[in-house]
Write a protein that holds these residues in place. Structure first.
Motif, PDB file in Angstrom:
ATOM      1  N   GLN A 120     -38.534   4.437 -57.144  1.00 28.55           N
ATOM      2  CA  GLN A 120     -39.055   3.305 -56.642  1.00 28.55           C
ATOM      3  C   GLN A 120     -39.973   2.646 -57.418  1.00 28.55           C
ATOM      4  O   GLN A 120     -40.550   2.983 -58.690  1.00 28.55           O
ATOM      5  CB  GLN A 120     -40.383   3.727 -55.115  1.00 28.55           C
ATOM      6  N   THR A 121     -39.110   0.997 -57.723  1.00 30.64           N
ATOM      7  CA  THR A 121     -39.728   0.529 -58.911  1.00 30.64           C
ATOM      8  C   THR A 121     -40.329  -1.029 -58.950  1.00 30.64           C
ATOM      9  O   THR A 121     -39.590  -1.159 -57.728  1.00 30.64           O
ATOM     10  CB  THR A 121     -38.599   0.362 -59.824  1.00 30.64           C
ATOM     11  N   TYR A 122     -41.120  -1.532 -59.635  1.00 28.93           N
ATOM     12  CA  TYR A 122     -41.703  -3.175 -60.222  1.00 28.93           C
ATOM     13  C   TYR A 122     -40.816  -3.687 -60.560  1.00 28.93           C
ATOM     14  O   TYR A 122     -40.907  -4.219 -60.963  1.00 28.93           O
ATOM     15  CB  TYR A 122     -43.052  -2.763 -59.614  1.00 28.93           C
ATOM     16  N   GLN A 123     -39.429  -2.586 -62.133  1.00 23.44           N
ATOM     17  CA  GLN A 123     -39.052  -3.535 -62.952  1.00 23.44           C
ATOM     18  C   GLN A 123     -37.704  -3.654 -62.976  1.00 23.44           C
ATOM     19  O   GLN A 123     -37.260  -2.746 -63.877  1.00 23.44           O
ATOM     20  CB  GLN A 123     -40.401  -2.943 -63.689  1.00 23.44           C
ATOM     21  N   MET A 124     -36.879  -3.868 -61.669  1.00 29.14           N
ATOM     22  CA  MET A 124     -35.714  -3.704 -61.564  1.00 29.14           C
ATOM     23  C   MET A 124     -34.883  -3.953 -62.485  1.00 29.14           C
ATOM     24  O   MET A 124     -33.520  -3.671 -63.218  1.00 29.14           O
ATOM     25  CB  MET A 124     -35.228  -4.432 -60.084  1.00 29.14           C
ATOM     26  N   GLU A 125     -34.630  -4.913 -63.186  1.00 28.81           N
ATOM     27  CA  GLU A 125     -34.728  -5.543 -64.329  1.00 28.81           C
ATOM     28  C   GLU A 125     -34.375  -4.382 -65.912  1.00 28.81           C
ATOM     29  O   GLU A 125     -34.185  -4.652 -67.302  1.00 28.81           O
ATOM     30  CB  GLU A 125     -34.316  -6.892 -64.543  1.00 28.81           C
ATOM     31  N   ASN A 126     -36.158  -3.970 -65.886  1.00 26.37           N
ATOM     32  CA  ASN A 126     -36.214  -2.921 -67.022  1.00 26.37           C
ATOM     33  C   ASN A 126     -34.648  -2.094 -67.962  1.00 26.37           C
ATOM     34  O   ASN A 126     -34.037  -2.049 -67.007  1.00 26.37           O
ATOM     35  CB  ASN A 126     -37.434  -1.732 -67.126  1.00 26.37           C
ATOM     36  N   GLY A 127     -34.567  -1.705 -69.075  1.00 25.31           N
ATOM     37  CA  GLY A 127     -33.478  -1.532 -69.337  1.00 25.31           C
ATOM     38  C   GLY A 127     -33.576   0.190 -69.195  1.00 25.31           C
ATOM     39  O   GLY A 127     -32.181   0.521 -69.004  1.00 25.31           O
TER      40      GLY A 127
ATOM     41  N   GLY B 173     -49.180   2.485 -40.718  1.00 25.70           N
ATOM     42  CA  GLY B 173     -48.956   3.351 -40.115  1.00 25.70           C
ATOM     43  C   GLY B 173     -49.830   4.341 -39.336  1.00 25.70           C
ATOM     44  O   GLY B 173     -50.935   4.396 -39.988  1.00 25.70           O
ATOM     45  N   GLU B 174     -50.018   5.274 -38.380  1.00 22.96           N
ATOM     46  CA  GLU B 174     -51.037   6.549 -38.535  1.00 22.96           C
ATOM     47  C   GLU B 174     -51.441   7.160 -39.374  1.00 22.96           C
ATOM     48  O   GLU B 174     -52.640   7.956 -39.741  1.00 22.96           O
ATOM     49  CB  GLU B 174     -50.478   6.508 -37.170  1.00 22.96           C
ATOM     50  N   TRP B 175     -50.598   6.811 -40.305  1.00 20.46           N
ATOM     51  CA  TRP B 175     -51.127   8.003 -41.832  1.00 20.46           C
ATOM     52  C   TRP B 175     -51.614   7.322 -42.866  1.00 20.46           C
ATOM     53  O   TRP B 175     -52.254   7.252 -43.671  1.00 20.46           O
ATOM     54  CB  TRP B 175     -49.271   8.190 -42.308  1.00 20.46           C
ATOM     55  N   GLY B 176     -52.102   5.950 -42.230  1.00 19.01           N
ATOM     56  CA  GLY B 176     -53.047   5.151 -43.308  1.00 19.01           C
ATOM     57  C   GLY B 176     -52.258   3.959 -44.254  1.00 19.01           C
ATOM     58  O   GLY B 176     -50.877   3.852 -43.717  1.00 19.01           O
ATOM     59  N   MET B 177     -52.236   3.958 -45.259  1.00 18.78           N
ATOM     60  CA  MET B 177     -51.780   3.325 -46.799  1.00 18.78           C
ATOM     61  C   MET B 177     -50.746   4.433 -47.014  1.00 18.78           C
ATOM     62  O   MET B 177     -50.707   5.176 -46.325  1.00 18.78           O
ATOM     63  CB  MET B 177     -52.437   3.220 -47.721  1.00 18.78           C
ATOM     64  N   SER B 178     -49.129   3.034 -47.233  1.00 21.03           N
ATOM     65  CA  SER B 178     -47.869   4.266 -47.475  1.00 21.03           C
ATOM     66  C   SER B 178     -47.417   3.843 -48.859  1.00 21.03           C
ATOM     67  O   SER B 178     -48.307   3.195 -49.676  1.00 21.03           O
ATOM     68  CB  SER B 178     -47.089   3.958 -46.928  1.00 21.03           C
ATOM     69  N   PHE B 179     -46.901   4.737 -49.464  1.00 25.93           N
ATOM     70  CA  PHE B 179     -46.504   4.728 -50.536  1.00 25.93           C
ATOM     71  C   PHE B 179     -44.873   4.635 -50.316  1.00 25.93           C
ATOM     72  O   PHE B 179     -44.171   5.040 -52.204  1.00 25.93           O
ATOM     73  CB  PHE B 179     -47.691   5.613 -51.169  1.00 25.93           C
ATOM     74  N   LEU B 180     -44.011   4.980 -49.311  1.00 23.73           N
ATOM     75  CA  LEU B 180     -42.637   5.796 -49.157  1.00 23.73           C
ATOM     76  C   LEU B 180     -42.370   4.392 -48.615  1.00 23.73           C
ATOM     77  O   LEU B 180     -42.367   4.216 -48.094  1.00 23.73           O
ATOM     78  CB  LEU B 180     -42.962   7.021 -48.715  1.00 23.73           C
ATOM     79  N   SER B 181     -41.060   4.041 -49.552  1.00 25.70           N
ATOM     80  CA  SER B 181     -40.479   2.446 -49.018  1.00 25.70           C
ATOM     81  C   SER B 181     -39.681   3.224 -47.844  1.00 25.70           C
ATOM     82  O   SER B 181     -39.082   4.400 -47.936  1.00 25.70           O
ATOM     83  CB  SER B 181     -39.376   2.299 -50.241  1.00 25.70           C
TER      84      SER B 181
END
Length: 472
Positions: free
Chosen positions: A343-350, A141-149
């Motif tokens: 927030q994760t990219y490894q949903m199945e991680n123990g 958005g107007e804030w540029g790159m985002s890191f929040l889902s």
């Protein structure tokens, strides 16, 4: 200090490195004379000359910061165990997420265990949910790159409407961990360490978090000379706060990190501001993860929940689970219910699944099983030899010579020599050996007999680290 005085009517003495020499000298004398009834201190407080010590309490006993890794290597929790045994006095190791070592000691009957099954004042545990970042991508958005889902953004909006506080957690200081040239791909490194310089936008500097080296932010690439080609890569807390300011311009926001809270007075003022509801959104690192009681803080968002799961650290999963649990514990500590979004990219991680299902026992059992299979602590013993020199060729020759006389037996496994992951630190090149033995072997004797057979030159520095916590 305030809580202790309110509860017991006694103000404890203080002991830590930020105190003046005069204050420490006076405290040392008062301790020696037996006039100090209670002392709250950091690691070195264990070595004060108490006239009549009656009990030691190690709070947050799982914390890796109890490991001293400069000068003399020691684990303060383990030293507390030694001192309590020498003094024949009780020792309390307190933690909401005990270390695996302590849990195994309970299993073996070495320690007694008291469990608290309910939160203070009957507060409910927060609801923990994971956000799959491969499917729920941040929106630009107007804030540029985002890191929040999108889910986390909506949760913050909802919290602001309810006039409740939120915490966004990212265990990374500064604005961005890496500065990259878009033209030639050059990454700006520290000349003294094998590490990238961290962008600290507020100060306009690139800083090494290992040795303190810093430079002004260059206007052009130092490699190809292209102007305006340098781009920040990845988020730090400053960059995250920048996005939060853009998305929620009316919210009162504060960044909390060790480099922004550089003395106890500043930190105390921040805690007071949160308690008095002068801050709506906190953006912070692990300095915020432990001990704080903010009744109106009901939402915790963890931006990179799997950040600590990479690398060669045998305790990576355990440390991540402990840190995430501690961060989650900031939410809903009073009458209002709390919510935690990971927030994760490894949903199945123990680790992630154990956090979501609040299943600490399952995580502990899995971690114990893996450690036992690999004969790693607390089921085996580890020691590291860290060898460093400003002369790389001389360092490699010495490592080759020492490896030729290394102890060989069925009970001793030696890994290395190999360059340390952080292969250069403060201008010194670094190699590592890692020794692994069964629990019944005294690993210190193995190392002593090995090192007694070789003379260490003056240009070589050799450190022995029993039970290493850092593998960098």
């Amino acid at each position: 200090i305030r809580r202790f005085k309110t509860r017991f009517g006694v103000k404890p003495a203080l002991w830590h490195s930020s105190l003046s020499a005069k204050v420490r000298r006076d405290t040392w004398r008062e301790v020696c004379k037996g006039r100090v009834k209670v002392l709250v201190g950091a690691r070195s407080g264990l070595f004060l000359p108490f006239a009549n010590l009656g009990m030691i309490i190690v709070d947050e006993e799982h914390e890796q910061s109890y490991k001293q890794e400069e000068g003399v290597n020691y684990q303060a929790r383990d030293m507390a165990v030694v001192r309590s045994k020498m003094e024949d006095i009780p020792l309390i190791l307190a933690s909401a997420t005990p270390s695996l070592e302590s849990l195994v000691n309970v299993e073996m009957g070495r320690y007694d265990c008291v469990e608290l099954h309910n939160r203070f004042a009957e507060a409910k545990l927060p609801e923990v949910s994971a956000i799959d970042m491969t499917k729920s991508k941040p929106e630009k958005g107007e804030w540029g790159m985002s890191f929040l889902s999108p889910q986390l953004v909506k949760a913050i909006e909802k919290n602001l409407k309810k006039e409740e506080q939120s915490l966004l957690f990212l265990n990374r200081r500064g604005y961005a961990p890496l500065t990259l040239c878009r033209t030639c791909g050059h990454r700006i490194n520290c000349p003294r360490c094998s590490a990238w310089l961290t962008d600290h936008r507020k100060e306009g500097k690139l800083v090494c978090h290992h040795c303190g080296y810093n430079i002004d932010m260059p206007e052009k690439c130092p490699e190809c000379g292209d102007v305006d080609s340098l781009a920040p890569c990845g988020p730090g807390v400053e960059r995250l706060a920048e996005e939060v300011h853009s998305r929620f311009p009316d919210a009162r926001i504060s960044i909390i990190a060790s480099d922004t809270m550089d003395n106890p007075e500043v930190f105390a003022a921040m805690v007071k501001a949160v308690e008095e509801k002068e801050i709506d959104i906190l953006v912070g690192t692990q300095i915020l993860a432990k001990g704080h009681h903010f009744p109106m803080l009901t939402l915790v968002g963890v931006v990179d929940a799997d950040l600590g799961l990479v690398g060669g650290d045998l305790r990576a999963s355990e440390k991540t689970f402990q840190l995430m649990s501690q961060v989650a514990g900031r939410a809903g500590r009073d009458e209002r219910e709390g919510k935690v979004l990971l927030q994760t990219y490894q949903m199945e991680n123990g680790v992630i699944q154990s956090l979501v299902h609040n299943d600490r026992k399952k995580f502990i059992e899995l971690e114990k099983e893996q450690r036992k299979y690999l004969n790693m602590p607390p089921y085996g013993k580890l020691a590291a030899l860290i060898i460093s020199s400003s002369n790389l060729e001389a360092l490699e020759r010495f490592c080759y010579a020492i490896s030729k006389i290394a102890p060989r037996s069925d009970n001793t496994q030696i890994l290395g020599p190999a360059p340390a992951p952080l292969s250069q630190l403060r201008g010194k090149y670094r190699y590592r050996f890692l020794l692994k033995t069964p629990k019944n072997i005294k690993i210190q004797d193995v190392i002593k007999s090995w090192l007694d057979r070789i003379e260490i030159p003056s240009y070589i520095k050799l450190e022995v680290d029993i039970d290493p916590y850092s593998f960098m």
